[in-house]
Design a protein around this motif. Structure first.
Motif, PDB file in Angstrom:
ATOM      1  N   ARG A 193       0.824  -1.205   0.000  1.00 10.04           N
ATOM      2  CA  ARG A 193       0.000   0.000   0.000  1.00 10.04           C
ATOM      3  C   ARG A 193       0.860   1.259   0.000  1.00 10.04           C
ATOM      4  NH1 ARG A 193      -2.321  -1.004   4.256  1.00 10.04           N
ATOM      5  NH2 ARG A 193      -1.428   0.430   5.769  1.00 10.04           N
ATOM      6  N   ARG A 194       1.786   1.357   0.944  1.00  7.12           N
ATOM      7  CA  ARG A 194       2.511   2.604   1.148  1.00  7.12           C
ATOM      8  C   ARG A 194       3.729   2.769   0.255  1.00  7.12           C
ATOM      9  NH1 ARG A 194       2.275   3.130   7.783  1.00  7.12           N
ATOM     10  NH2 ARG A 194       0.107   3.827   7.867  1.00  7.12           N
ATOM     11  N   GLY A 195       4.299   1.662  -0.211  1.00  8.38           N
ATOM     12  CA  GLY A 195       5.493   1.773  -1.037  1.00  8.38           C
ATOM     13  C   GLY A 195       5.273   1.513  -2.509  1.00  8.38           C
ATOM     14  N   VAL A 196       4.340   0.592  -2.834  1.00  7.21           N
ATOM     15  CA  VAL A 196       4.269   0.072  -4.201  1.00  7.21           C
ATOM     16  C   VAL A 196       3.097   0.636  -5.002  1.00  7.21           C
ATOM     17  CG1 VAL A 196       4.006  -2.028  -5.594  1.00  7.21           C
ATOM     18  CG2 VAL A 196       5.428  -2.063  -3.527  1.00  7.21           C
ATOM     19  N   SER A 197       1.867   0.525  -4.468  1.00  9.64           N
ATOM     20  CA  SER A 197       0.698   0.759  -5.319  1.00  9.64           C
ATOM     21  C   SER A 197      -0.286   1.798  -4.804  1.00  9.64           C
ATOM     22  CB  SER A 197      -0.060  -0.561  -5.526  1.00  9.64           C
ATOM     23  OG  SER A 197      -0.735  -0.939  -4.335  1.00  9.64           O
ATOM     24  N   TYR A 239      -5.121  -0.795  -0.845  1.00 11.73           N
ATOM     25  CA  TYR A 239      -5.266  -1.649   0.330  1.00 11.73           C
ATOM     26  C   TYR A 239      -5.363  -3.110  -0.087  1.00 11.73           C
ATOM     27  CZ  TYR A 239      -6.094   2.353   3.405  1.00 11.73           C
ATOM     28  OH  TYR A 239      -5.962   3.513   4.123  1.00 11.73           O
ATOM     29  N   PHE A 240      -4.814  -3.971   0.745  1.00 11.18           N
ATOM     30  CA  PHE A 240      -4.871  -5.417   0.529  1.00 11.18           C
ATOM     31  C   PHE A 240      -5.348  -6.085   1.814  1.00 11.18           C
ATOM     32  CE2 PHE A 240      -1.983  -3.985  -2.668  1.00 11.18           C
ATOM     33  CZ  PHE A 240      -2.022  -4.907  -3.709  1.00 11.18           C
ATOM     34  N   THR A 259      -7.731   4.561  -2.181  1.00 11.52           N
ATOM     35  CA  THR A 259      -6.279   4.515  -2.300  1.00 11.52           C
ATOM     36  C   THR A 259      -5.646   5.584  -1.418  1.00 11.52           C
ATOM     37  OG1 THR A 259      -6.277   6.037  -4.186  1.00 11.52           O
ATOM     38  CG2 THR A 259      -6.424   3.671  -4.675  1.00 11.52           C
ATOM     39  N   VAL A 260      -4.344   5.454  -1.231  1.00 10.56           N
ATOM     40  CA  VAL A 260      -3.565   6.453  -0.477  1.00 10.56           C
ATOM     41  C   VAL A 260      -2.361   6.843  -1.325  1.00 10.56           C
ATOM     42  CG1 VAL A 260      -4.283   5.503   1.743  1.00 10.56           C
ATOM     43  CG2 VAL A 260      -2.138   4.724   0.697  1.00 10.56           C
ATOM     44  N   GLY A 311       2.128   8.389   5.563  1.00 12.03           N
ATOM     45  CA  GLY A 311       2.220   7.826   6.897  1.00 12.03           C
ATOM     46  C   GLY A 311       3.558   7.236   7.273  1.00 12.03           C
ATOM     47  N   LEU A 312       4.512   7.270   6.359  1.00  9.78           N
ATOM     48  CA  LEU A 312       5.837   6.718   6.658  1.00  9.78           C
ATOM     49  C   LEU A 312       6.736   7.797   7.247  1.00  9.78           C
ATOM     50  CD1 LEU A 312       6.402   4.589   3.438  1.00  9.78           C
ATOM     51  CD2 LEU A 312       5.877   3.733   5.740  1.00  9.78           C
ATOM     52  N   PRO A 313       7.590   7.444   8.205  1.00 11.19           N
ATOM     53  CA  PRO A 313       8.473   8.443   8.819  1.00 11.19           C
ATOM     54  C   PRO A 313       9.565   8.905   7.868  1.00 11.19           C
ATOM     55  CG  PRO A 313       8.968   6.244   9.641  1.00 11.19           C
ATOM     56  CD  PRO A 313       7.737   6.109   8.807  1.00 11.19           C
TER      57      PRO A 313
END
Length: 210
Positions: free
Chosen positions: A150-154, A157-158, A196-197, A202-204
């Motif tokens: 979710r946060r790095g690739v696409s 949500y999965f 989607t996001v 949300g990543l530091p």
């Protein structure tokens, strides 16, 4: 709390979900999807998922390769892998020869590319996508983790054991992105959210400290 369990195994519920995934996909392979490779995060729960859901393909000779680039984001025990020696003993069916020897380190200078920061995770996702894009296989199954995907690739949500199908867009300035098939907008099993996001949300940041 599950977050404190090092490299946990699948729960009974997780195993049932994997069997549902297998039932959903097996009638479509190879008729709809000409699978040539299975890539899996070298963590126990993802390897178990791959073997439960796609064991029939592996038995027919489809190779399964572990790849450190597809591991989960955080440095929590549940998201940190076991030693390669342990994994090789547990899962002799899996090819671990391509796994970065620094795995499962995420915290030392040697493991900095796997750090829990926005920059490292997005860069790792791009490196992993670039490798897939340049592979010769027509269709590749990737078994990874919801947070990283979710946060790095696409940005999608999965739900556990759900799947999505993507084609590559043409790369722009060595940046790789994906176009999802309409048939999996809510997940192939219909279990996942359609919202989607933004990548990296949300990543530091690199200077984050806690």
């Amino acid at each position: 709390m599950t977050g404190h369990i090092p490299d946990p195994e699948l729960s009974e519920l997780g195993q049932r979900q994997c069997r549902d995934l297998r039932k959903n996909l097996m009638g479509k392979i190879p008729k709809e999807f000409d699978v040539g490779l299975i890539v899996v995060s070298p963590m126990i729960r993802t390897i178990q998922t791959a073997l439960l859901a796609f064991g029939g393909l592996i038995e027919k000779g489809i190779p399964i390769q572990a790849h450190a680039g597809w591991q989960e984001n955080s440095e929590k025990p549940c998201d940190t892998g076991s030693s390669l020696d342990k994994l090789k003993a547990l899962f002799p069916q899996v090819d671990f020869s391509h796994v970065d020897p620094v795995f499962p380190d995420k915290t030392s200078p040697a493991g900095a590319k796997y750090a829990h920061t926005k920059q490292a995770i997005v860069r790792r996702a791009q490196d992993s996508l670039r490798e897939l894009y340049n592979r010769p296989e027509k269709f590749i199954i990737v078994v990874s983790h919801s947070g990283f995907l979710r946060r790095g690739v696409s940005g999608h949500y999965f739900f556990n054991a759900d799947y999505r199908i993507f084609d590559f867009n043409e790369p722009e300035n060595d940046t790789y992105s994906l176009k999802q098939w309409d048939s999996t907008l809510a997940g192939g099993l219909g279990w996942s959210w359609e919202k989607t996001v933004p990548i990296g949300e949300g990543l530091p940041e690199d200077d984050f400290s806690a």
